[in-house]
Design an enzyme around this catalytic site. Sequence first.
Site, mmCIF file in Angstrom:
data_model
loop_
_atom_site.group_PDB
_atom_site.id
_atom_site.type_symbol
_atom_site.label_atom_id
_atom_site.label_comp_id
_atom_site.label_asym_id
_atom_site.label_seq_id
_atom_site.Cartn_x
_atom_site.Cartn_y
_atom_site.Cartn_z
ATOM 1 N N CYS A 1 28.081 43.988 -19.622
ATOM 2 C CA CYS A 1 28.153 43.547 -18.326
ATOM 3 C C CYS A 1 26.761 43.819 -17.870
ATOM 4 C CB CYS A 1 29.040 44.610 -17.639
ATOM 5 S SG CYS A 1 28.935 46.083 -17.984
ATOM 6 N N CYS B 1 25.172 47.287 -18.202
ATOM 7 C CA CYS B 1 24.517 47.276 -19.595
ATOM 8 C C CYS B 1 22.918 46.623 -19.428
ATOM 9 C CB CYS B 1 25.332 46.441 -20.680
ATOM 10 S SG CYS B 1 26.609 47.077 -21.057
ATOM 11 N N ASP C 1 3.411 0.334 -48.845
ATOM 12 C CA ASP C 1 4.835 -0.143 -48.969
ATOM 13 C C ASP C 1 5.256 -0.939 -47.720
ATOM 14 O OD1 ASP C 1 7.511 0.358 -49.734
ATOM 15 O OD2 ASP C 1 7.590 1.576 -48.049
ATOM 16 N N ASP D 1 5.794 5.897 -46.762
ATOM 17 C CA ASP D 1 6.663 6.933 -45.788
ATOM 18 C C ASP D 1 8.010 7.397 -46.341
ATOM 19 O OD1 ASP D 1 7.877 4.479 -45.661
ATOM 20 O OD2 ASP D 1 8.991 5.121 -43.679
#
Length: 771
Positions: free
Chosen positions: A23, A26, A453, A660
């Site tokens: 709370c 605290c 590629d 990639d």
Amino acid sequence: MISLESKLNSIDTLILDIQGMKCAACVKAVEKQITRHQGVICANVNLITAVASIEYEKGSIQPQSLAEKLTALGFPSQVRQGERIEEEQKNKIEEKRKQEQQKRIYELISAGLLLLFSTIGHLHHFGINTGAFFSNIWFHWALATLALLIPGREILLNGWQGLWHGKPNMNSLVGIGATTAYLTSCIALIFPELGWECFFDEPVMLLGFIFLGRVLESNARYKAMDSLETLLGLKPQFARLVGKNNYEEDQGVKIPAVGVKVNEWVRVLSGEQFPVDGVIVKGKTIIDESLLTGESFPVSKGEGDKVSAGTINQENMVIVEAVNTGSKTVLGQIIATVEEAQTRKAPIQKIADVVSGYFAYGIMAIASLTFCFWYFWGTEIWANLLTELDTSKAILSVKLAIDVLVIACPCALGLATPTAILVGTTIGAEKGLLIKGGDILEQVKNLKTIVFDKTGTITEGIPSITTILSFHPEFNHQSILQIASSLEMVSNHPLAQGIIKQAQNQSLTTLKTHELSAVSGKGVKGIIEINEQLSWFYLGNPSWLEDHQISITTEILEQVNPLEAQGKTVVYLAQNSHIVGVIALGDKIRPFARETVKNLQNMGLEVMIMSGDRPDVVKYIAEKVGIEQYYGDLTPQGKCDLIQQIQQKNPHQLVAMVGDGINDAPAMSTAQIAIAMAQGAEVALKSAGIVLTRGKLPDLITAINLSKMTLKKIKQNLFWALSYNLVALPIAVGCLLPSQHFWLNPSTAGAFMAFSSIFVVTNSLLLKYTR
């Protein structure tokens, strides 16, 4: 009066994870306990996120002891690990920078004082009366003694340590030279009957020039680091951590960006940097991504879209869930790669390292031979020199030997490569390139062939479905797409992602599959229940079907061929042994792909394209971008074999592979130079020596040109370092003394030596201004 800047520099931030708070009371108790510690400026404890952000004076508290005290009070606490590591690294860097700065100031002051007093000591040679005090030989003795013991102490100790361990360095040569000049002058002072000259001013001026040279060289080297410092400055500094359940009411706690954990939510306001790589979970905004992409136009992003650390939120507040934090973000990895690249040597530097290793021994041998020659023979052959120079043969021989020790410069050889690599790699990072070291830079000069590629490299790698054909009445377009997306859940191939994305857009559920398996570059298979019957389904290219004894009929080919002629990639779906449908996907060619290929060809490079796709599709793309040599229907191993065949054909000419994906990694590892697109798979990025971080093909041209320019600078630096010594050493030995009566005194030799190192570093800096 302490400036605001110095106050801010003395403040640091600590993040603690705190459990047990229930709370507001605290929270108050924790804050009170923290602020009691001497040196704590303020503490912000957040109940929802269960963290405490603490500002404190550097060095005033021990973070771990503070966490232990809170734990003892019933609030189990711990320092965030990433934050602690970052803090330690930052403290080390700041401490090192402070020490370097103090050292440079000390050396500059030392250089100024030494040069001032040694200049005053030389004025009487020009008939200028400097007074009895400055003309007194004991003043010059005291000055030389203090110069060697105080500012020169580090040089002498380091030099003698190098000699003792059998690894003489530049300090060894300077130390021997300065000590020899000093001891010879002391002998001349104690035993005037020898008729030797006292030259205490020489070691003083020599050290002065050495220190001045080091300061200038250090400044130049710091300028070489500017680009990396700029890159480091782009890292986001803080984040606003919010709770997932109360993010609307919770204003959040402000913590260092490195302290954010994966899956936590952060609030990013308009105008702020994104502190993490993550996904927008709430809100919609416009983002400036020019830091990573180089694009000047901002992009619109909303819920589900990815964001990168360092990019800027330009419009609305958004909530982001962290995916990668700290050094694991894209920006963090870029910085780490640049820093690592600057430590990797070029092969050409190995030659320089070997030369430098034996250099000092060679110079000491030449200095010894110089002394012996002039003492025993030179002054006998040219006896008139002693009268004209008003000196003795011992002093002349000693001075020439000292000249040899001092004028030689292994520093220039040592600096030639690393300074050029440092500047080149940081320039590359600014231009969207990660060049992972000097070895990569040097390899580019022998580059002959570049193999691309297709998917994700020449094309954008974001294929979308254009056509679905059904060859069985029980399977409509929707069911074919649903089955295909269910099978592709095990694949990370761009085609698979295109199919899955289309199925998600149509809100199709994923079917339950069994015994799913995939072969990279070919296809996937699995068991799916259709109409209460279990069937094997195969999705892939024709070779994948052939592997499972599934034939393609002429009727099907007649419908598929026109699609492939348009450059579409076609995947076949088969149930058991019969083809039930095909899916055609189209992928856009990257912008400037044709121009990039043409520029590479104009540079004399052979350009090829390969793919696991059908040869007809690869041919279509190759023709569009102007590539004559193309290879299709290749498995990852087939790509690897092709690279090996090209290498065997021209063993002395290097091959570069640009890719990639995961299926590109074997071929990229086989090629001598691997180049990856930044959005590719992690294994492809790790295989790459060069990464195009902005995903732009024209950056490949920039990478090649930058590599060549950097290597050119390395060669220029090495040429200068070697040429300097080839010219300077004969002069120092006294080759011009008999004919021209020209020689150098030790202090002038020291000035030339310092200039040599400064020249090398400055020449490397010119890379910044080379187009």
